[in-house]
Scaffold this active site. Structure first.
Site, PDB file in Angstrom:
ATOM      1  N   ALA A 217       0.829  -1.208   0.000  1.00  0.00           N
ATOM      2  CA  ALA A 217       0.000   0.000   0.000  1.00  0.00           C
ATOM      3  C   ALA A 217       0.867   1.265   0.000  1.00  0.00           C
ATOM      4  CB  ALA A 217      -0.917  -0.006   1.220  1.00  0.00           C
ATOM      5  N   ASP A 256       0.143  -9.940   6.804  1.00  0.00           N
ATOM      6  CA  ASP A 256       1.418  -9.392   7.265  1.00  0.00           C
ATOM      7  C   ASP A 256       2.526  -9.827   6.304  1.00  0.00           C
ATOM      8  OD1 ASP A 256       3.681  -8.588   8.569  1.00  0.00           O
ATOM      9  OD2 ASP A 256       3.373  -9.802  10.369  1.00  0.00           O
ATOM     10  N   LYS A 301      16.093   0.285   5.477  1.00  0.00           N
ATOM     11  CA  LYS A 301      16.086   1.613   6.086  1.00  0.00           C
ATOM     12  C   LYS A 301      17.245   1.685   7.086  1.00  0.00           C
ATOM     13  CE  LYS A 301      11.959   1.789   4.134  1.00  0.00           C
ATOM     14  NZ  LYS A 301      11.670   2.526   2.907  1.00  0.00           N
TER      15      LYS A 301
END
Length: 347
Positions: A217, A256, A301
């Site tokens: 998303a 998930d 990240k």
């Protein structure tokens, strides 16, 4: 003055990370050198002895470095005394060489952007000057780079185009299309351009392939895969944009991304989930070990400090937990921020 080594562009603020990477890669090749950095400049100079100049070019190629957008083999660093004649002082450092192109570049920073007009005009004047001096040959191996650090301070360097970034400063000029669900779409587009050669992309990215997008998303990466003609299983508890779902080639599962697994081997798995990099690396290793996908692209990240060390830690974990020989390529892309994008497949 004569200057041997590598000049490398990077994202502003990541100079210490690129410096650490260049130092480690050169040391692994048995090359002694040192990095010179300026915080938030967007570049690093790695200085070596002149006898090691060709070796350092091979040791730190653009495609194999994580934090370098583009890497140039340095010839000289010049301070120009007369701003009305920048070309004559360059020529002695170029004698005995020929070039097939010239790029005049400037830092991608607030200080560097005002140099863009000078870069264009200098490039236009330099091409005919090189031809008059007998330094231009369409079939030459090397491209000349002139890096403007200021109006009178410049770096001369060269690259072999076949092994160098294909864009000035290593920045691809991608256009954000109105139908893209998010700006993250640009990251995956750039990843396909930077981490795969055109030949590899033609081989591994084909219409009709099946892919999974973990953490999909609102659908930016799914949208890119659809544009490549793939069928996508989008895994996310959040919604996807209506026009992405309307293609009829997306199966959206509200699950998930860290626990879902496919029922058959997929051609691609992509993942852009906000999570600790070591946890993402571990899950990616599981996918590769179990043979759930043939190719993968995912983001890690990174923390605010010691990003090169964290990158190495994630790569080591990937190889250890996958338990199979891997091909790993990674870049901090122009459209990345505090992250790197990794391409990985089992050899």
């Amino acid at each position: 003055m004569q200057q041997a080594g590598a000049f490398a562009w990077c994202r502003a603020g990541f100079e210490p990370d690129l410096a650490a990477e260049l130092t480690d890669r050169a040391a692994a090749a048995g090359i002694a050198g040192y990095a010179r950095t300026e915080r938030d400049s967007g570049y690093v100079r790695f200085i070596v002895d002149a006898s090691d100049a060709e070796r350092v070019e091979r040791a730190v190629p653009w495609r194999d470095t994580v934090f370098s957008r583009s890497t140039v083999s340095m010839l000289a660093e010049l301070q120009i005394a007369d701003a009305t004649d920048r070309i004559s002082p360059m020529l002695p450092y170029l004698e005995g060489q020929t070039f097939n192109d010239v790029w005049v570049e400037h830092p991608d920073s607030d200080a560097g952007k005002p140099l863009s007009g000078l870069a264009r005009s200098l490039g236009n004047a330099l091409r005919p000057a090189l031809k008059r001096a007998g330094l231009w040959a369409p079939n030459a191996e090397r491209r000349l780079h002139v890096v403007l650090l200021s109006g009178t301070h410049l770096i001369l360097g060269t690259t072999r185009p076949a092994f160098a970034a294909p864009w000035p400063q290593g920045i691809p000029r991608l256009r954000m299309l109105a139908e893209a669900p998010s700006r993250s779409a640009l990251k995956l587009e750039e990843a396909f351009m930077s981490l795969l050669s055109p030949q590899e992309k033609a081989l591994h990215v084909k219409e009709g392939m099946r892919a999974a997008d973990l953490g999909a998303a609102p659908g930016g990466w799914t949208w890119v895969l659809l544009r490549e003609g793939m069928h996508v299983t989008a895994i996310d508890n959040g919604p996807l944009r209506d026009h992405v779902m309307a293609t009829g080639r997306v199966t959206h599962l509200r699950e998930d991304g860290f626990s879902w697994r496919p029922q058959q081997t997929l051609d691609w798995m992509v993942c852009d989930m906000v999570e600790q990099p070591i946890r993402v690396a571990s899950r990616m290793a599981t996918w590769l070990r179990e043979g759930w996908c043939r190719n993968s692209i995912f983001n890690l990240k990174l923390p605010m400090k010691k990003r090169w060390l964290e990158t190495q830690r994630c790569f080591d974990l990937l190889e250890t937990e996958a338990g199979r020989p891997l091909e790993i390529r990674a870049k901090q892309l122009y459209h990345d921020r505090e992250e790197i994008t990794v391409y990985c497949r089992v050899l």
